[in-house]
Design a protein around this motif. Structure first.
Motif, PDB file in Angstrom:
ATOM      1  N   CYS A 293     -68.158   5.808  17.791  1.00  0.00           N
ATOM      2  CA  CYS A 293     -68.732   7.046  17.241  1.00  0.00           C
ATOM      3  C   CYS A 293     -70.146   6.720  16.769  1.00  0.00           C
ATOM      4  O   CYS A 293     -70.402   6.662  15.558  1.00  0.00           O
ATOM      5  CB  CYS A 293     -67.884   7.583  16.091  1.00  0.00           C
ATOM      6  SG  CYS A 293     -66.155   7.910  16.516  1.00  0.00           S
ATOM      7  N   PRO A 294     -71.096   6.472  17.698  1.00  0.00           N
ATOM      8  CA  PRO A 294     -72.421   5.962  17.312  1.00  0.00           C
ATOM      9  C   PRO A 294     -73.291   6.928  16.523  1.00  0.00           C
ATOM     10  O   PRO A 294     -74.265   6.508  15.913  1.00  0.00           O
ATOM     11  CB  PRO A 294     -73.066   5.634  18.664  1.00  0.00           C
ATOM     12  CG  PRO A 294     -72.379   6.543  19.639  1.00  0.00           C
ATOM     13  CD  PRO A 294     -70.967   6.659  19.156  1.00  0.00           C
ATOM     14  N   ASP A 295     -72.951   8.213  16.518  1.00  0.00           N
ATOM     15  CA  ASP A 295     -73.795   9.195  15.832  1.00  0.00           C
ATOM     16  C   ASP A 295     -73.287   9.583  14.451  1.00  0.00           C
ATOM     17  O   ASP A 295     -73.905  10.400  13.762  1.00  0.00           O
ATOM     18  CB  ASP A 295     -73.935  10.458  16.702  1.00  0.00           C
ATOM     19  CG  ASP A 295     -74.618  10.160  18.023  1.00  0.00           C
ATOM     20  OD1 ASP A 295     -75.597   9.397  18.010  1.00  0.00           O
ATOM     21  OD2 ASP A 295     -74.173  10.679  19.058  1.00  0.00           O
ATOM     22  N   VAL A 296     -72.138   9.044  14.043  1.00  0.00           N
ATOM     23  CA  VAL A 296     -71.599   9.358  12.715  1.00  0.00           C
ATOM     24  C   VAL A 296     -71.063   8.070  12.097  1.00  0.00           C
ATOM     25  O   VAL A 296     -70.385   7.294  12.748  1.00  0.00           O
ATOM     26  CB  VAL A 296     -70.494  10.441  12.811  1.00  0.00           C
ATOM     27  CG1 VAL A 296     -69.390   9.996  13.752  1.00  0.00           C
ATOM     28  CG2 VAL A 296     -69.937  10.776  11.447  1.00  0.00           C
ATOM     29  N   ALA A 297     -71.423   7.831  10.849  1.00  0.00           N
ATOM     30  CA  ALA A 297     -71.039   6.587  10.187  1.00  0.00           C
ATOM     31  C   ALA A 297     -69.526   6.485  10.075  1.00  0.00           C
ATOM     32  O   ALA A 297     -68.829   7.469   9.791  1.00  0.00           O
ATOM     33  CB  ALA A 297     -71.679   6.512   8.802  1.00  0.00           C
ATOM     34  N   GLY A 298     -69.029   5.285  10.299  1.00  0.00           N
ATOM     35  CA  GLY A 298     -67.588   5.077  10.253  1.00  0.00           C
ATOM     36  C   GLY A 298     -67.232   3.692   9.770  1.00  0.00           C
ATOM     37  O   GLY A 298     -68.042   2.986   9.153  1.00  0.00           O
ATOM     38  N   LEU A 299     -66.028   3.276  10.092  1.00  0.00           N
ATOM     39  CA  LEU A 299     -65.485   2.014   9.613  1.00  0.00           C
ATOM     40  C   LEU A 299     -65.394   0.993  10.734  1.00  0.00           C
ATOM     41  O   LEU A 299     -65.089   1.346  11.879  1.00  0.00           O
ATOM     42  CB  LEU A 299     -64.084   2.255   9.033  1.00  0.00           C
ATOM     43  CG  LEU A 299     -63.981   3.338   7.949  1.00  0.00           C
ATOM     44  CD1 LEU A 299     -62.514   3.577   7.589  1.00  0.00           C
ATOM     45  CD2 LEU A 299     -64.786   2.959   6.724  1.00  0.00           C
ATOM     46  N   ALA A 300     -65.628  -0.254  10.379  1.00  0.00           N
ATOM     47  CA  ALA A 300     -65.547  -1.318  11.380  1.00  0.00           C
ATOM     48  C   ALA A 300     -64.138  -1.419  11.950  1.00  0.00           C
ATOM     49  O   ALA A 300     -63.951  -1.662  13.136  1.00  0.00           O
ATOM     50  CB  ALA A 300     -65.966  -2.649  10.756  1.00  0.00           C
ATOM     51  N   ALA A 301     -63.137  -1.198  11.099  1.00  0.00           N
ATOM     52  CA  ALA A 301     -61.753  -1.303  11.558  1.00  0.00           C
ATOM     53  C   ALA A 301     -61.402  -0.233  12.583  1.00  0.00           C
ATOM     54  O   ALA A 301     -60.453  -0.395  13.351  1.00  0.00           O
ATOM     55  CB  ALA A 301     -60.810  -1.195  10.363  1.00  0.00           C
ATOM     56  N   LEU A 302     -62.166   0.862  12.590  1.00  0.00           N
ATOM     57  CA  LEU A 302     -61.928   1.964  13.530  1.00  0.00           C
ATOM     58  C   LEU A 302     -63.053   2.045  14.546  1.00  0.00           C
ATOM     59  O   LEU A 302     -63.369   3.127  15.060  1.00  0.00           O
ATOM     60  CB  LEU A 302     -61.787   3.281  12.761  1.00  0.00           C
ATOM     61  CG  LEU A 302     -60.606   3.350  11.791  1.00  0.00           C
ATOM     62  CD1 LEU A 302     -60.610   4.668  11.023  1.00  0.00           C
ATOM     63  CD2 LEU A 302     -59.284   3.180  12.536  1.00  0.00           C
ATOM     64  N   LYS A 303     -63.706   0.887  14.826  1.00  0.00           N
ATOM     65  CA  LYS A 303     -64.793   0.807  15.804  1.00  0.00           C
ATOM     66  C   LYS A 303     -65.916   1.796  15.505  1.00  0.00           C
ATOM     67  O   LYS A 303     -66.471   2.416  16.405  1.00  0.00           O
ATOM     68  CB  LYS A 303     -64.253   1.031  17.222  1.00  0.00           C
ATOM     69  CG  LYS A 303     -63.302  -0.063  17.682  1.00  0.00           C
ATOM     70  CD  LYS A 303     -62.875   0.144  19.121  1.00  0.00           C
ATOM     71  CE  LYS A 303     -61.974  -0.982  19.597  1.00  0.00           C
ATOM     72  NZ  LYS A 303     -61.551  -0.812  21.007  1.00  0.00           N
ATOM     73  N   GLY A 304     -66.225   1.920  14.227  1.00  0.00           N
ATOM     74  CA  GLY A 304     -67.366   2.741  13.834  1.00  0.00           C
ATOM     75  C   GLY A 304     -67.067   4.219  13.688  1.00  0.00           C
ATOM     76  O   GLY A 304     -67.995   5.012  13.484  1.00  0.00           O
ATOM     77  N   CYS A 305     -65.830   4.622  13.790  1.00  0.00           N
ATOM     78  CA  CYS A 305     -65.481   6.042  13.649  1.00  0.00           C
ATOM     79  C   CYS A 305     -65.025   6.324  12.212  1.00  0.00           C
ATOM     80  O   CYS A 305     -64.434   5.474  11.553  1.00  0.00           O
ATOM     81  CB  CYS A 305     -64.378   6.419  14.631  1.00  0.00           C
ATOM     82  SG  CYS A 305     -64.946   6.471  16.346  1.00  0.00           S
TER      83      CYS A 305
END
Length: 493
Positions: A293-305
């Motif tokens: 999810c490169p356009d919205v900040a997320g969690l490393a555990a969820l691959k950036g989503c």
């Protein structure tokens, strides 16, 4: 001609040898300019060695022999650690020979007399080992040096060997071009044709003249290899086959992010050093190339989503992204409004109980089917037409009743079938029955029934339920029926 041949030999030897450059980048150098020969140092005047040799070292007007043209050429090669070796050929004309004779008229007060020995031709071939202090003093402009070597000198009809200690300084205008000033003391080690070595016989001949030779000229360095043409020599270039930047030892940085391409995981896109040169559009610390999810900040555990409800399921995969729920329930809380054991998220009829085998919807009962049959057969049409019977106030109520039954079975499929009696041709009856079935379907859709759960078929007079030989039988055959034909999960009807 004999003298010119000697000069030619000296020049060819100098240019043909592989000798001294000034550094390891450009290992070769060629130098040329003018030279001056000072024979005063062999006269013997003075109270000691240094007084004899250095008291009037720079008395150029009285003591130096200078040929006003290109008079020396040298080739040199750098061999490492500040050392270089070289060979130099030189030519001059001796018209000032200094000898020591205190009783001779015209001496300089120290006993030195300057005489013209008859324009003796001078040729020298000299080899040199030189040490440069440039790296030691860490200067890019000033390059002092010391040297030692030996050579052979032709003076008139005489010739003799020399040992040559010397010193010099070069001023570099660029990395490869400089002004070279040098001097060497050429100490004669073999006697000439005279009978008084180291002295003048007062007859114009010089026997074994040790002397100074000074040179001034330009020096050009060359021979450095720069395969990729980026201005950095291959020996210092970490990427010699591709043009790069000096600050990166000749390696490229295509995206200009300060990380060399070889170490840049995203060499064509400006990125961050912390992410090996890759960008992080949403700033969540996860490189775009690894971010689902490169356009919205997320969690490393969820691959950036992101996970808005914090249930460990990425919003993009969460059927209830704002309400926490278990993974086995698709991220939704286990809600079952109709208490039929089927979660609302999986329940096609969340407000009406039904078995899991029917996606939480009730099975169509025989009572409901009988009610549909009664209501459908009581819908009447104008004779020979597909319009509802004029003046019949019951038909709308019957259609409403059918709609109420069908809404309890949102995943059930029903077939609306039109039938006629045998009056008229089969072609006309087939069309009329299809049109009447369509009329009922459309009326139900207008009342909110899902059209995907309905189909209309016309059977003409092919499926009578009574005899067409009587009026009563024909009346029964002119009918509309609704049949349950399956579920939308059972495949296409």
């Amino acid at each position: 001609m004999k003298h010119l041949n000697k000069l030619l030999v000296a020049v060819l030897m100098a240019m043909g040898l592989n000798a001294h450059a000034q550094d390891s980048n450009n290992p070769w150098a060629i130098s040329f300019g003018v030279n001056a020969v000072d024979t005063r140092t062999s006269s013997g005047a003075g109270s000691g060695f240094f007084d004899q040799h250095f008291s009037q070292l720079f008395d150029a007007k009285d003591n130096w022999n200078i040929l006003p043209s290109l008079s020396y050429i040298g080739v040199n090669r750098y061999v490492g650690s500040g050392f270089s070796v070289g060979l130099q050929g030189s030519v001059n004309k001796i018209d000032k020979a200094v000898y020591f004779r205190p009783t001779a008229p015209g001496h300089d007060g120290r006993g030195n007399v300057v005489t013209n020995p008859g324009d003796l031709m001078y040729y020298g071939i000299d080899a040199t080992i030189k040490y440069s202090f440039q790296e030691l003093i860490k200067s890019k402009v000033i390059d002092p040096s010391l040297s030692v070597g030996g050579g052979y000198t032709f003076l008139g009809d005489d010739s003799f060997g020399t040992v040559n200690p010397g010193a010099g300084i070069t001023f570099w205008f660029t990395d490869a071009i400089g002004l070279e000033l040098a001097t060497r003391y050429k100490w004669a080690v073999a006697a000439g044709s005279g009978d008084n070595p180291g002295r003048n016989d007062y007859n114009g001949e010089i026997d074994t003249p040790s002397h100074f030779q000074h040179t001034a000229g330009l020096i050009f360095k060359f021979g450095g290899k720069d395969t990729d043409g980026d201005g950095i020599y291959d020996k210092d270039d970490a990427c010699p086959d591709v043009a790069g930047l000096k600050q990166f030892n000749g390696c490229p940085d295509t995206d200009g992010d300060g990380i060399v391409d070889a170490s840049d995981a995203c060499p064509d896109v400006f990125g961050l050093a912390a992410l090996n040169g890759c960008p992080d559009t949403d700033g969540d610390g996860i490189a775009d190339k690894d971010d689902a999810c490169p356009d919205v900040a997320g969690l490393a555990a969820l691959k950036g989503c992101p996970d808005t409800d914090g249930d460990g399921i990425a919003d993009k995969d969460d059927k209830c992204p704002t309400v926490a729920g278990p993974k086995e329930n698709g991220g939704c809380p286990f809600l079952d409004a109709d208490k039929d054991g089927v979660a609302d998220k999986d329940d096609d009829c969340p407000t009406v109980p039904g078995p899991a085998s029917n996606r939480g919807c009730p099975e169509v009962t025989s009572a409901a089917l009988e009610d549909l049959k009664v209501q459908a057969r009581a819908i009447y049409f104008n004779s020979g037409k597909a319009t509802f019977k004029t003046g019949d106030k019951e038909t709308p109520a019957r259609l409403d009743a059918i709609k109420e039954i069908l809404k309890n079975y949102p995943n059930a499929k029903f077939s609306i079938e039109g039938h006629t009696d045998s009056t008229g041709s089969a072609k006309i009856n087939d069309k009329l029955s299809q049109d009447r079935a369509n009329a009922v379907l459309n009326a139900l859709v207008e009342r909110g029934v899902n059209p995907e759960n309905l189909e209309a078929k016309g059977f003409g007079s092919s499926q009578p339920v009574a005899s067409n030989k009587t009026a009563a039988g024909k009346a029964q055959n002119r009918r509309t029926e609704i049949r349950h034909v399956g579920s939308k999960y059972q495949g296409k009807i």
